[in-house]
Scaffold this motif. Structure first.
Motif, PDB file in Angstrom:
ATOM      1  N   ALA A   1       1.293   4.113  -2.887  1.00 53.31           N
ATOM      2  CA  ALA A   1       1.046   5.533  -2.621  1.00 53.31           C
ATOM      3  C   ALA A   1       2.235   6.407  -2.989  1.00 53.31           C
TER       4      ALA A   1
ATOM      5  N   GLU B   1      -1.838  11.114   6.360  1.00 57.31           N
ATOM      6  CA  GLU B   1      -2.533  10.253   5.403  1.00 57.31           C
ATOM      7  C   GLU B   1      -1.799   8.917   5.245  1.00 57.31           C
TER       8      GLU B   1
ATOM      9  N   GLU C   1      -5.038  -0.817   5.806  1.00 58.76           N
ATOM     10  CA  GLU C   1      -4.611  -2.162   5.422  1.00 58.76           C
ATOM     11  C   GLU C   1      -4.726  -3.141   6.580  1.00 58.76           C
TER      12      GLU C   1
ATOM     13  N   THR D   1      -3.374   5.227   5.649  1.00 64.68           N
ATOM     14  CA  THR D   1      -3.195   4.153   4.661  1.00 64.68           C
ATOM     15  C   THR D   1      -2.778   2.854   5.336  1.00 64.68           C
TER      16      THR D   1
ATOM     17  N   ALA E   1       0.831  -1.208   0.000  1.00 68.27           N
ATOM     18  CA  ALA E   1       0.000   0.000   0.000  1.00 68.27           C
ATOM     19  C   ALA E   1       0.870   1.264   0.000  1.00 68.27           C
TER      20      ALA E   1
END
Length: 843
Positions: free
Chosen positions: A521, A662, A670, A666, A517
């Protein structure tokens, strides 16, 4: 280790047609790393002969000194007449014997010799130096001056042993015995199935009380010491050509006869030796640990401050040698000196030979401590045959008597601590089980005997390990010897069969999802060493009582500047950020996932050492686990520069504290957990731009991490770009907060109702608090909430800000009416007003 093939043939009767490449293939098959085979004399062709300098005429009319020489080369030139040669070197005189390359010869580097006119004369050949013949370093870099006994016209290529093959072996730490011709010859003999002529099999006189007195104060550091004395040495004696050439071929520079002989025997037998000038020793030789701060000057002329862990050789005055590493300048062999008036040559005429066995760990630490790696220390730290000391001393004595005209004194000193050979008990089929090959007892026993082991027994073998193989310690070591000698290439290729029904644990799956993830990103993974120093903790601005300052210190750290295990991932990532920024990459987003180490109060500091002969009991495992620090798994990111690049599509955007927050969202997503975000003050973050992450675990809020912009003092201390940001979060706590599998989102076929709301709040009110109040007040009909605008300006009172949210409402079983959506919005605004003082903008 450089191994000349001509020298190797003295111990093993290799077939005449065997080349260095053939031996290389055999030794590689036996498990040795033979990197190259150097062809000495490649490109060299004669005629190259011994000549005698008859006359020297100095030509002074040129800018540099030039000599016009006539040299007697016998019948090598076909006429018997003196050869006329121009030469610029000045380290030879009339009557000296030199090496002459005659016209037609080709020297290494395709340097062709021919008659040519130069400096107004005709030069018919060249007087050669060692460098020009590719002989290596002889310490002089001048013309080769040969001993006077060599005949004029003799073929110099044979005399100087210019043609040979040299194997360059990268000896691994467990095969220290191969740092000698004896060890490599043993491996070669085994590989070819030929007998070995062991150079250590010498007649050695028995120890007696007449030898040079030796006193050992540390029998653990030095468990064996042999001393022999040779007197009546000729101070003018020089190393013969064959001895010099062998040292040059193995990469050593000839120095003096006594020193060259000790180096030669070290290469031959693997036993480091040292020669002391007896006239410069005051009293008995001693072996002890150095006193802390004691000073000593080694042979390289460096004054060293000793450590209490250093093992030293002493006399009545103090240290005369750093044991197993380097001798002292105060007892070195003196160079011969000629009195200009009487012509009498003085120098060392009596030497004491030291052949000792020192503790490998002690020597390794001393060499590293003083940054003084030597040929001796390289061998001692890998393991030297303690039984070879007496033979090495005898070999040295024999060569001194032969080459320097000395006389060996009858006294023999040998001090040895009691010891027994190491034995290993092993099932005869153990190598079969390790390799998956049916070797059989006969092959196992034969291979072990070939490496020098004594083997007894049938189904259960009792193996006595030879003294030169300290690396053979457990049954698996013996199995490795059998397997490598039988050939690794003969092992069958089989795939392992893993049991069914096993896969990644939930912790491993979460770890991988988080990594994917963050990479998706736009973050780049940067793996760092898990070590940390006090300076990094100071740079983070941590308080003296901060838990992150309690570290687990390593007994033997890789670097004294980073002696502990990390308690946070940030120092390593910030170091990577600084390095990349200094090398021109300014827009950076890095992440790392890994363990940190957090000791707990009252925890014992030293782990017990478990054996490998059986499975440890549950109690033993519990004792080991009790010593281990807590090792939570963390994820962290750092950012600097642009988060969104500028281009034809529009303006870019720099990374800021919101991006770090952020990243935390994230990671939590997950793990199937929703973060509770609030303002906080926590080092190393900026006190006004720091967010704390909490999750609910069993109904309680638990802190799991922080994110935001780094404090300016931290940015300056680490040398980071301005406004750098970071986030760190605990993955193990996130996993605990996840009550079960991640639930799939609920899907409704009914339309969504969107209501926008703009609230005015004080500038210091966290946006997250307003959002949380709106979400709770909206109730179950709320599907999502999104902040789409933040406004501060003239239309608002000073110290206020406007937050505009888009609220989406949807029911799973019906289409919402306008009144239902409006009522839910009003309830949300009411709760936000109650908790944060929010006021509808324009109301």
């Amino acid at each position: 280790m450089r191994v000349p093939l001509s020298w190797l043939r003295e111990y093993v009767d290799l077939p005449e047609t065997t080349t260095g490449r053939d031996v290389q293939a055999k030794l590689i098959s036996a498990g040795l790393e033979v990197e190259t085979v150097e062809q000495l004399g490649a490109g060299l062709t004669g005629p190259l002969v011994v000549g005698k300098v008859l006359t020297i005429e100095e030509l002074t009319e040129f800018k540099k000194p030039i000599r016009f020489c006539t040299v007697d080369v016998g019948q090598a030139n076909g006429t018997g007449e003196p050869q006329e040669i121009i030469c610029g070197a000045r380290n030879f005189a009339e009557g000296d014997k030199v090496v002459v390359a005659l016209p037609g010869a080709v020297l290494p580097g395709d340097f062709r010799i021919a008659e040519r006119k130069t400096y107004g004369r005709v030069s018919r050949g060249m007087i050669c130096s060692g460098d020009e013949l590719g002989m290596g370093d002889d310490g002089t870099h001048g013309i080769i001056v040969l001993p006077p006994e060599h005949e004029v016209g003799t073929d110099a290529t044979v005399l100087l042993e210019l043609f040979d093959e040299v194997l360059d072996i990268a000896v691994t730490p467990d095969r220290g015995y191969c740092l000698s011709m004896r060890g490599v010859a043993r491996e070669t003999a085994t590989a070819y199935g030929l007998p070995l002529r062991d150079p250590a099999l010498l007649d050695v006189p028995a120890p007696n009380s007449y030898g040079y007195p030796v006193q050992i104060a540390d029998p653990i550091g030095c468990d064996r010491f042999t001393a022999r004395t040779v007197v009546g040495l000729d101070p003018e004696a020089r190393s013969p050509i064959w001895l010099q050439r062998r040292l040059q071929k193995v990469g050593m520079r000839p120095i003096s006869l006594a020193v060259d002989i000790t180096n030669y025997v070290m290469i031959e037998l693997g036993q480091p030796l040292h020669a002391y000038d007896r006239s410069r020793i005051d009293g008995p030789i001693g072996v002890r640990r150095a006193a802390a701060g004691e000073k000593f000057t080694t042979l390289d002329g460096t004054a060293r401050v000793l450590d209490s862990g250093d093992l030293v050789i002493t006399d009545n005055r103090g240290p005369i040698g750093l044991a197993g590493v380097m001798g002292g300048a105060n007892t070195e062999i003196a160079d011969p000196v000629t009195d200009p008036e009487t012509g009498i040559v003085t120098g060392t005429t009596e030497v004491v030979i030291e052949a000792a066995h020192f503790d490998a760990i002690s020597i390794a630490r001393t060499a590293r401590r003083h940054k003084l790696a030597s040929e001796a220390s390289k061998r001692f730290e890998r393991g030297v045959d303690p039984q070879a000391a007496a033979a090495a001393a005898q070999r040295t004595v024999d060569l001194l008597v032969l080459l320097a005209g000395g006389t060996a004194e009858a006294g023999v000193t040998e001090i040895a601590a009691p010891s027994a050979p190491h034995t290993i008990t092993m099932p005869a089929n153990h190598p079969d089980k390790v390799a998956g090959v049916d070797y059989g007892r006969e092959i196992v026993v034969r291979r072990l005997q070939e490496v020098g082991c004594d083997v007894y027994g049938q189904d259960e073998l009792v193996v006595t390990v030879p003294s030169w193989r300290p690396d053979l310690y457990v049954p698996n070591d013996l199995a490795e010897e059998v397997i490598r000698l039988e050939g690794y290439e003969n092992l069958p290729s089989t795939l392992p069969k893993p049991p069914a029904g096993r896969g990644l644990t939930e912790r491993q799956r979460t770890h991988r999802r988080v990594g994917r993830a963050l990479a998706g990103a736009g973050y780049v993974e940067a793996l760092n060493y898990p070590f940390i120093g006090e300076q990094a903790l100071d740079h983070l601005g941590l308080d003296a009582d901060d838990a992150r300052r309690r570290v687990v210190k390593l007994v033997n750290p890789l670097s004294d500047e980073e002696p502990a295990l990390r308690t946070t991932l940030l120092p390593g990532l910030l170091g990577a950020l600084r390095r990349n920024d200094s090398r021109g990459s300014h827009d950076l987003a890095l992440f790392e996932t890994g363990l940190v180490f957090r000791p707990t109060e009252g925890q014992p500091g030293v782990a017990v050492r478990l054996g490998v002969d059986r499975r440890p009991s549950d109690e033993e495992i519990a004792r080991v686990n009790a010593v281990l620090p807590a090792q939570p798994r963390r994820a962290a990111v750092v950012l600097a520069g642009a988060r969104e690049q500028a281009g034809w599509w529009g303006k870019g955007r720099p990374s800021d504290w919101a991006d770090a927050i952020e990243a935390g969202r994230t990671v939590a997503a997950e793990a199937g957990v929703e973060l509770i975000i609030s303002a906080d003050q926590h080092a190393p973050w900026h006190p006004g731009r720091c967010a704390a992450f909490h999750v609910e675990v069993d109904g309680e809020k638990v802190l799991v991490g922080h994110a935001g912009e780094l404090h300016p003092r931290v940015v300056k201390a680490f040398g980071l770009p301005a406004r750098a940001c970071a986030m760190e979060i605990d993955l193990d706590l996130l996993e605990k907060a996840n009550e079960g599998p991640v639930k799939a989102p609920r899907i409704s076929s009914f339309p969504v109702a969107t209501q926008d709301v703009a609230l005015v709040v004080a500038a210091g009110v966290p946006t997250a608090e307003v959002e949380a109040a709106l979400a709770e007040g909206a109730g179950e009909l709320l599907e999502s909430i999104r902040l789409f605008d933040v406004y501060t300006g003239d239309q608002l009172d000073e110290g206020s800000k406007s937050l505009a949210y888009a609220l989406k409402f949807r029911a799973p079983d019906r289409t919402l009416t306008v009144d239902e959506a409006s009522a839910a919005r009003d309830a949300a605004v009411a709760l936000a007003a109650e908790r944060t003082g929010a006021v509808l903008r324009g109301a």
